[in-house]
Design an enzyme around this catalytic site. Structure first.
Site, short mmCIF file in Angstrom:
data_model
loop_
_atom_site.label_atom_id
_atom_site.label_comp_id
_atom_site.label_asym_id
_atom_site.label_seq_id
_atom_site.Cartn_x
_atom_site.Cartn_y
_atom_site.Cartn_z
N ASP A 23 0.82 -1.21 0.00
CA ASP A 23 0.00 0.00 0.00
C ASP A 23 0.86 1.26 0.00
O ASP A 23 1.96 1.27 0.56
CB ASP A 23 -0.92 -0.02 1.24
CG ASP A 23 -2.10 0.91 1.07
OD1 ASP A 23 -2.34 1.39 -0.06
OD2 ASP A 23 -2.79 1.16 2.08
N GLY A 24 0.33 2.29 -0.62
CA GLY A 24 1.00 3.60 -0.55
C GLY A 24 1.55 4.11 -1.87
O GLY A 24 2.20 5.16 -1.89
N HIS A 40 2.58 3.54 -8.99
CA HIS A 40 2.41 2.10 -9.27
C HIS A 40 3.63 1.54 -9.99
O HIS A 40 4.04 0.41 -9.74
CB HIS A 40 1.14 1.87 -10.09
CG HIS A 40 -0.12 2.16 -9.33
ND1 HIS A 40 -0.34 1.72 -8.05
CD2 HIS A 40 -1.24 2.87 -9.66
CE1 HIS A 40 -1.53 2.12 -7.63
NE2 HIS A 40 -2.10 2.83 -8.59
N SER A 68 -7.28 -5.81 -5.48
CA SER A 68 -8.38 -6.41 -4.72
C SER A 68 -9.67 -6.42 -5.53
O SER A 68 -9.79 -5.68 -6.52
CB SER A 68 -8.59 -5.65 -3.41
OG SER A 68 -9.19 -4.39 -3.68
N ASN A 71 -10.79 -2.99 -5.83
CA ASN A 71 -10.03 -2.05 -6.67
C ASN A 71 -10.67 -1.81 -8.04
O ASN A 71 -10.37 -0.82 -8.70
CB ASN A 71 -8.59 -2.51 -6.88
CG ASN A 71 -7.70 -2.37 -5.66
OD1 ASN A 71 -6.72 -3.09 -5.48
ND2 ASN A 71 -8.02 -1.41 -4.78
N TRP A 72 -11.59 -2.70 -8.46
CA TRP A 72 -12.28 -2.48 -9.74
C TRP A 72 -13.07 -1.18 -9.69
O TRP A 72 -13.40 -0.60 -10.73
CB TRP A 72 -13.23 -3.64 -10.05
CG TRP A 72 -12.56 -4.92 -10.41
CD1 TRP A 72 -12.52 -6.05 -9.65
CD2 TRP A 72 -11.82 -5.23 -11.60
NE1 TRP A 72 -11.82 -7.04 -10.28
CE2 TRP A 72 -11.37 -6.56 -11.49
CE3 TRP A 72 -11.49 -4.51 -12.76
CZ2 TRP A 72 -10.62 -7.19 -12.47
CZ3 TRP A 72 -10.75 -5.12 -13.75
CH2 TRP A 72 -10.32 -6.45 -13.59
N ARG A 191 2.13 -5.14 5.95
CA ARG A 191 1.40 -4.11 5.21
C ARG A 191 2.18 -2.81 5.28
O ARG A 191 2.54 -2.36 6.37
CB ARG A 191 0.00 -3.89 5.80
CG ARG A 191 -0.76 -2.82 5.00
CD ARG A 191 -2.16 -2.56 5.52
NE ARG A 191 -2.84 -1.64 4.61
CZ ARG A 191 -4.11 -1.71 4.25
NH1 ARG A 191 -4.86 -2.65 4.75
NH2 ARG A 191 -4.62 -0.83 3.41
N GLU A 210 1.63 -13.91 11.93
CA GLU A 210 2.16 -12.74 12.64
C GLU A 210 1.99 -11.51 11.74
O GLU A 210 2.36 -11.55 10.56
CB GLU A 210 3.64 -12.94 12.96
CG GLU A 210 3.90 -14.07 13.93
CD GLU A 210 3.27 -13.83 15.30
OE1 GLU A 210 3.25 -12.66 15.75
OE2 GLU A 210 2.81 -14.81 15.91
C1 FPP Z 1 -1.94 0.14 -3.40
O1 FPP Z 1 -1.49 1.48 -3.39
C2 FPP Z 1 -1.46 -0.56 -4.57
C3 FPP Z 1 -2.25 -1.11 -5.54
C4 FPP Z 1 -3.72 -1.08 -5.54
C5 FPP Z 1 -1.67 -1.76 -6.72
C6 FPP Z 1 -0.48 -2.62 -6.44
C7 FPP Z 1 0.32 -2.68 -7.67
C8 FPP Z 1 1.65 -2.66 -7.70
C9 FPP Z 1 2.52 -2.67 -6.50
C10 FPP Z 1 2.30 -2.56 -9.02
C11 FPP Z 1 2.87 -3.76 -9.62
C12 FPP Z 1 2.43 -5.08 -9.18
C13 FPP Z 1 2.74 -6.21 -9.84
C14 FPP Z 1 2.35 -7.54 -9.28
C15 FPP Z 1 3.46 -6.17 -11.14
P1 FPP Z 1 -2.59 2.63 -3.44
O2 FPP Z 1 -2.79 3.02 -4.85
O3 FPP Z 1 -3.82 2.21 -2.72
O4 FPP Z 1 -1.84 3.75 -2.65
P2 FPP Z 1 -2.51 4.89 -1.76
O5 FPP Z 1 -3.15 4.21 -0.58
O6 FPP Z 1 -1.35 5.73 -1.35
O7 FPP Z 1 -3.48 5.62 -2.63
#
Ligand code: FPP
EC number: 2.5.1.31
Length: 258
Positions: A23-24, A40, A68, A71-72, A191, A210
């Site tokens: 996340d982040g 990303h 997730s 996320n859609w 996380r 854990e």
């Molecule tokens: C959460 O950050 C991240 C995601 C929803 C996408 C995860 C994708 C990647 C790490 C890129 C590549 C992955 C692969 C497997 C190639 P967020 O967008 O929710 O961040 P925020 O909370 O700061 O908005």
């Protein structure tokens, strides 16, 4: 699946299976006044670093929450760009992962992905199926509740077909039908991004895992942070619902372990 700690065996200090909510990415980009997709993309580089580290350290399984079921609902342009990023990563990385002995698999509802992505997911899984150095599971269009609901549905179908009696349904049987049922559950959950939630990730599988949280944003995740998590994990006592004395005596009862 290891179900009993043999008498006198100290608990393993290195997690065999690590699961991560990455996340982040968005905030990392925002801090730099850049579009979220830049975050990303930097997140994808952190994925590569994490895989490298786990391979070097001999971690047997790594499970990443890439997308997730919720996320859609993100803005369509972000969903589209993420799909493009996944496709690119699949095309670029699978050869190298295969060469390094990584078995790649996907968990989640792949019926929602475009055919081109599903095709590459299937191909990556088939190509790497026999690899044994590490299993990399990518949770994509995944939700923990959905996972449990689908397992319940499969059992209900068997009951309806007359091949299973309702009184045969128990934890062990349901556990055989959730995602990753064929491997030990995660030992360590990480996380990034500062929130202290599980957010519908592996709800069933994390029962005795854990949990470790860090403020670090996913694109900044590196070997030093991962080492911090491993050090913290190594100092924890995992009791699986038993007492310290029982664990010390190696009396971990089979029923209490995942
Ligand atoms: C959460 O950050 C991240 C995601 C929803 C996408 C995860 C994708 C990647 C790490 C890129 C590549 C992955 C692969 C497997 C190639 P967020 O967008 O929710 O961040 P925020 O909370 O700061 O908005």
């Amino acid at each position: 699946m290891p179900s009993v700690l043999p008498s006198g065996t100290p608990a393993p200090r290195l997690p065999g299976h690590i699961a991560i909510i990455m996340d982040g990415n968005g905030r990392w980009a925002q801090q730099r006044r850049r579009p979220r997709m830049i975050g990303h993309r930097a997140g994808a580089r952190a994925v590569n670093r994490t895989i490298d580290f786990c391979l070097e350290r001999g971690i047997a399984a790594l499970t990443l929450f890439a997308f997730s079921s919720e996320n859609w609902g993100r803005p369509q342009d972000e969903v589209d760009a993420l799909m493009k990023l996944f496709l690119g990563a699949l095309d670029r990385e699978v050869d190298e992962l295969h060469r390094r002995g990584v078995r790649v698999r996907f968990i989640g509802d792949r019926s929602r992905f475009a055919a081109s992505i599903v095709q590459r997911m299937d191909k990556a899984e088939q190509r790497t199926a026999a690899n044994a150095t590490m299993t990399l599971s990518i949770a994509a269009s995944y939700g923990g509740r959905q996972d449990i609901a689908m397992a319940a549905r499969r059992l209900a179908e068997q009951v309806a077909a007359g091949t299973l009696r309702p009184d045969q349904v128990d934890e062990a049987l349901l556990g055989q039908h959730v995602a990753l049922a064929d491997m030990p559950p995660p030992d360590l959950f990480i996380r990034t991004g500062g929130d202290t939630r599980i957010s519908n990730f592996l709800l069933w599988q994390l029962a005795y895992t854990e949990l470790w949280f860090t403020e670090v944003l996913w694109p900044d995740f590196d070997a030093a942070i991962l080492q911090q998590a491993l050090d913290d994990y190594a100092g924890r006592e995992r009791r699986f619902g038993l007492t310290s004395a029982q664990i010390a005596a190696g009396k971990a009862a089979e029923s209490a372990l995942p």
